[in-house]
Write a protein that holds these residues in place. Sequence first.
Motif, PDB file in Angstrom:
ATOM      1  N   MET A   1       0.882  -1.272   0.001  1.00 57.34           N
ATOM      2  CA  MET A   1      -0.084   0.189  -0.022  1.00 57.34           C
ATOM      3  C   MET A   1       0.876   1.370   0.117  1.00 57.34           C
ATOM      4  O   MET A   1       1.987   1.348   0.857  1.00 57.34           O
ATOM      5  N   GLY A   2       0.582   2.076  -1.017  1.00 55.63           N
ATOM      6  CA  GLY A   2       1.522   3.294  -1.180  1.00 55.63           C
ATOM      7  C   GLY A   2       0.540   4.564  -1.146  1.00 55.63           C
ATOM      8  O   GLY A   2      -0.518   4.706  -1.266  1.00 55.63           O
ATOM      9  N   TYR A   3       1.215   5.969  -1.060  1.00 58.92           N
ATOM     10  CA  TYR A   3       0.858   7.202  -1.065  1.00 58.92           C
ATOM     11  C   TYR A   3       1.722   7.892  -2.126  1.00 58.92           C
ATOM     12  O   TYR A   3       2.921   7.796  -2.142  1.00 58.92           O
ATOM     13  N   ALA A   4       0.999   8.851  -2.751  1.00 58.66           N
ATOM     14  CA  ALA A   4       1.839   9.443  -3.931  1.00 58.66           C
ATOM     15  C   ALA A   4       1.342  11.125  -3.900  1.00 58.66           C
ATOM     16  O   ALA A   4       0.142  11.006  -3.744  1.00 58.66           O
ATOM     17  N   ASP A   5       2.183  11.955  -4.139  1.00 54.95           N
ATOM     18  CA  ASP A   5       1.664  13.252  -4.597  1.00 54.95           C
ATOM     19  C   ASP A   5       2.914  14.117  -4.986  1.00 54.95           C
ATOM     20  O   ASP A   5       3.925  13.597  -4.942  1.00 54.95           O
ATOM     21  N   GLU A   6       2.489  15.208  -5.607  1.00 57.39           N
ATOM     22  CA  GLU A   6       3.520  16.323  -6.180  1.00 57.39           C
ATOM     23  C   GLU A   6       3.312  17.485  -6.021  1.00 57.39           C
ATOM     24  O   GLU A   6       2.287  17.785  -5.963  1.00 57.39           O
ATOM     25  N   THR A   7       4.428  18.537  -5.976  1.00 57.81           N
ATOM     26  CA  THR A   7       4.120  19.604  -5.759  1.00 57.81           C
ATOM     27  C   THR A   7       5.326  20.468  -6.519  1.00 57.81           C
ATOM     28  O   THR A   7       6.388  19.920  -6.999  1.00 57.81           O
ATOM     29  N   PRO A   8       4.740  21.661  -7.215  1.00 59.75           N
ATOM     30  CA  PRO A   8       5.821  22.231  -8.189  1.00 59.75           C
ATOM     31  C   PRO A   8       6.944  22.905  -7.377  1.00 59.75           C
ATOM     32  O   PRO A   8       6.934  23.202  -6.068  1.00 59.75           O
ATOM     33  N   TYR A   9       8.097  23.116  -7.915  1.00 65.61           N
ATOM     34  CA  TYR A   9       9.396  23.547  -7.280  1.00 65.61           C
ATOM     35  C   TYR A   9      10.177  24.412  -8.487  1.00 65.61           C
ATOM     36  O   TYR A   9      10.105  23.718  -9.598  1.00 65.61           O
ATOM     37  N   ARG A  10      10.953  25.254  -7.929  1.00 67.77           N
ATOM     38  CA  ARG A  10      11.757  26.060  -9.081  1.00 67.77           C
ATOM     39  C   ARG A  10      13.134  25.623  -8.631  1.00 67.77           C
ATOM     40  O   ARG A  10      13.791  25.677  -7.731  1.00 67.77           O
ATOM     41  N   VAL A  11      13.749  25.655 -10.018  1.00 69.08           N
ATOM     42  CA  VAL A  11      15.183  25.315  -9.937  1.00 69.08           C
ATOM     43  C   VAL A  11      15.865  26.011 -11.067  1.00 69.08           C
ATOM     44  O   VAL A  11      15.476  26.074 -12.226  1.00 69.08           O
ATOM     45  N   LEU A  12      16.867  27.144 -10.532  1.00 66.88           N
ATOM     46  CA  LEU A  12      17.148  28.135 -11.430  1.00 66.88           C
ATOM     47  C   LEU A  12      17.993  27.538 -12.907  1.00 66.88           C
ATOM     48  O   LEU A  12      17.756  28.033 -14.021  1.00 66.88           O
ATOM     49  N   ALA A  17      10.145  26.542 -16.396  1.00 70.67           N
ATOM     50  CA  ALA A  17       9.870  27.184 -15.204  1.00 70.67           C
ATOM     51  C   ALA A  17       9.271  26.641 -13.932  1.00 70.67           C
ATOM     52  O   ALA A  17       9.764  26.839 -12.966  1.00 70.67           O
ATOM     53  N   THR A  18       9.006  25.622 -14.165  1.00 68.13           N
ATOM     54  CA  THR A  18       8.407  24.727 -13.050  1.00 68.13           C
ATOM     55  C   THR A  18       9.098  23.325 -13.175  1.00 68.13           C
ATOM     56  O   THR A  18       8.910  22.595 -14.022  1.00 68.13           O
ATOM     57  N   ASN A  19       9.729  22.859 -12.130  1.00 68.58           N
ATOM     58  CA  ASN A  19      10.118  21.524 -11.676  1.00 68.58           C
ATOM     59  C   ASN A  19       9.164  21.066 -10.628  1.00 68.58           C
ATOM     60  O   ASN A  19       8.122  21.651 -10.151  1.00 68.58           O
ATOM     61  N   TYR A  20       9.410  19.685 -10.356  1.00 71.22           N
ATOM     62  CA  TYR A  20       8.521  18.940  -9.350  1.00 71.22           C
ATOM     63  C   TYR A  20       9.164  18.138  -8.370  1.00 71.22           C
ATOM     64  O   TYR A  20      10.390  17.564  -8.492  1.00 71.22           O
ATOM     65  N   PHE A  34       8.260   5.049   5.612  1.00 66.63           N
ATOM     66  CA  PHE A  34       8.953   5.746   5.033  1.00 66.63           C
ATOM     67  C   PHE A  34       8.746   6.610   3.998  1.00 66.63           C
ATOM     68  O   PHE A  34       7.514   6.600   3.708  1.00 66.63           O
ATOM     69  N   VAL A  35       9.311   7.862   3.625  1.00 65.21           N
ATOM     70  CA  VAL A  35       8.799   8.794   2.492  1.00 65.21           C
ATOM     71  C   VAL A  35      10.021   9.011   1.769  1.00 65.21           C
ATOM     72  O   VAL A  35      11.188   9.418   2.313  1.00 65.21           O
ATOM     73  N   ILE A  36       9.874   9.152   0.323  1.00 69.59           N
ATOM     74  CA  ILE A  36      10.894   9.530  -0.381  1.00 69.59           C
ATOM     75  C   ILE A  36      10.372  10.769  -1.289  1.00 69.59           C
ATOM     76  O   ILE A  36       9.649  10.614  -1.737  1.00 69.59           O
ATOM     77  N   PHE A  37      11.397  11.748  -1.084  1.00 67.87           N
ATOM     78  CA  PHE A  37      11.114  13.184  -2.022  1.00 67.87           C
ATOM     79  C   PHE A  37      11.969  12.799  -3.399  1.00 67.87           C
ATOM     80  O   PHE A  37      13.218  13.053  -3.244  1.00 67.87           O
ATOM     81  N   HIS A  38      11.371  12.819  -4.264  1.00 64.49           N
ATOM     82  CA  HIS A  38      12.060  12.361  -5.529  1.00 64.49           C
ATOM     83  C   HIS A  38      11.953  13.856  -6.470  1.00 64.49           C
ATOM     84  O   HIS A  38      10.698  14.151  -6.868  1.00 64.49           O
ATOM     85  N   TYR A  39      12.822  14.543  -6.853  1.00 65.08           N
ATOM     86  CA  TYR A  39      13.144  15.422  -7.410  1.00 65.08           C
ATOM     87  C   TYR A  39      13.027  15.162  -8.912  1.00 65.08           C
ATOM     88  O   TYR A  39      13.575  14.166  -9.421  1.00 65.08           O
ATOM     89  N   ALA A  40      12.143  15.526  -9.894  1.00 61.60           N
ATOM     90  CA  ALA A  40      11.929  15.428 -11.448  1.00 61.60           C
ATOM     91  C   ALA A  40      11.749  16.990 -11.998  1.00 61.60           C
ATOM     92  O   ALA A  40      11.152  17.933 -11.560  1.00 61.60           O
ATOM     93  N   GLN A  41      12.315  16.923 -13.226  1.00 58.32           N
ATOM     94  CA  GLN A  41      12.005  18.421 -14.018  1.00 58.32           C
ATOM     95  C   GLN A  41      10.703  18.376 -14.646  1.00 58.32           C
ATOM     96  O   GLN A  41      10.330  19.238 -15.302  1.00 58.32           O
ATOM     97  N   THR A  42      10.069  17.161 -14.480  1.00 59.82           N
ATOM     98  CA  THR A  42       8.604  17.116 -15.287  1.00 59.82           C
ATOM     99  C   THR A  42       7.855  16.503 -14.270  1.00 59.82           C
ATOM    100  O   THR A  42       7.871  15.863 -13.091  1.00 59.82           O
ATOM    101  N   ARG A  43       6.395  16.669 -14.714  1.00 58.71           N
ATOM    102  CA  ARG A  43       5.189  15.802 -14.065  1.00 58.71           C
ATOM    103  C   ARG A  43       4.607  14.967 -14.836  1.00 58.71           C
ATOM    104  O   ARG A  43       3.648  14.311 -14.506  1.00 58.71           O
ATOM    105  N   SER A  44       5.425  14.222 -15.650  1.00 62.27           N
ATOM    106  CA  SER A  44       4.790  13.451 -16.823  1.00 62.27           C
ATOM    107  C   SER A  44       4.556  12.074 -16.085  1.00 62.27           C
ATOM    108  O   SER A  44       5.148  11.639 -14.961  1.00 62.27           O
ATOM    109  N   ARG A  45       3.782  11.208 -16.624  1.00 60.35           N
ATOM    110  CA  ARG A  45       3.477   9.955 -16.060  1.00 60.35           C
ATOM    111  C   ARG A  45       4.617   9.088 -15.972  1.00 60.35           C
ATOM    112  O   ARG A  45       4.745   7.923 -15.215  1.00 60.35           O
ATOM    113  N   GLU A  46       5.761   9.217 -16.763  1.00 59.30           N
ATOM    114  CA  GLU A  46       7.002   8.658 -16.772  1.00 59.30           C
ATOM    115  C   GLU A  46       7.568   8.431 -15.428  1.00 59.30           C
ATOM    116  O   GLU A  46       8.282   7.711 -15.060  1.00 59.30           O
TER     117      GLU A  46
END
Length: 268
Positions: A1-12, A17-20, A34-46
């Motif tokens: 059983m897992g949980y997932a969410d995402e939020t915008p973030y800015r990286v110069l 303009a928006t990363n996540y 546990f929780v893992i905060f995974h940085y990505a440049q996109t919000r795509s399904r990949e």
Amino acid sequence: MGYADETPYRVLESEKATNYFWAFSNFEHSEKPFVIFHYAQTRSREIPRAFLADFKGYLHCDGYSSYDSLENILPVRCYAHVRRKFYEALPQTTACETIHPAEYVLNQLKKCFKLEQDWKPLSPKERLVQRKAELKPRMDALYRYVGEISAVPKSKLDKAIQYFMKYRKDLERVFEDGRLELTNNQSERLIKDLVMGRKNYLFSTSYAGAEALGNILSLLKTSELNGLNPSKYFTYLFEALPNLPVLTSKHVDDYLPWSPKVQEHCKA
């Protein structure tokens, strides 16, 4: 059983303009939360597709389409998001004597959440029995009511209705397993520190800085979930890890938040 969410973030350093940041966690009441905060440049399904490639089972999430059609994953949509959409559909004025459909739905959802709160002390098996006996008939009646609402196309009320109807199957997965929750509030609580921090430090300069932030937050929140004092835990890691003769995955396992040795030294 897992949980997932995402939020915008800015990286110069990023051209976008928006990363996540994506927050992936397991059940907070498990033996090793546990929780893992995974940085990505996109919000795509990949992103969830790659990160959750080896995961099978239920995934609490919102209505974002990136969580659709993930292999071996059953999305569990959030009733809190349903409530939010009907709340947004409430009229500005209350001059009408009859109750507005959005208000009626909100009142019914409030009763459902109250029942769920009353059942919190029960075991998952007992809670599932209560849900099927009391909550399921209420939800069936609510769906019948919502299905008969006449709303202006593309209005806020119409969008709330469409959302509720579209994700009925995913919302009703709570009647399959008593461990499942009606909301994805766990993810929103875990990601709150990042959201609050973002208001202060605004951005990261580089990709490496964003990834480092994700690693720190992952350790911080995971240590809290496991009943540790984060300050003690980080101090313990800084003192112990540099003195190891070699650093292998087995050695790292001994310093994870649920390790007996760590629990002994860093308990809150």
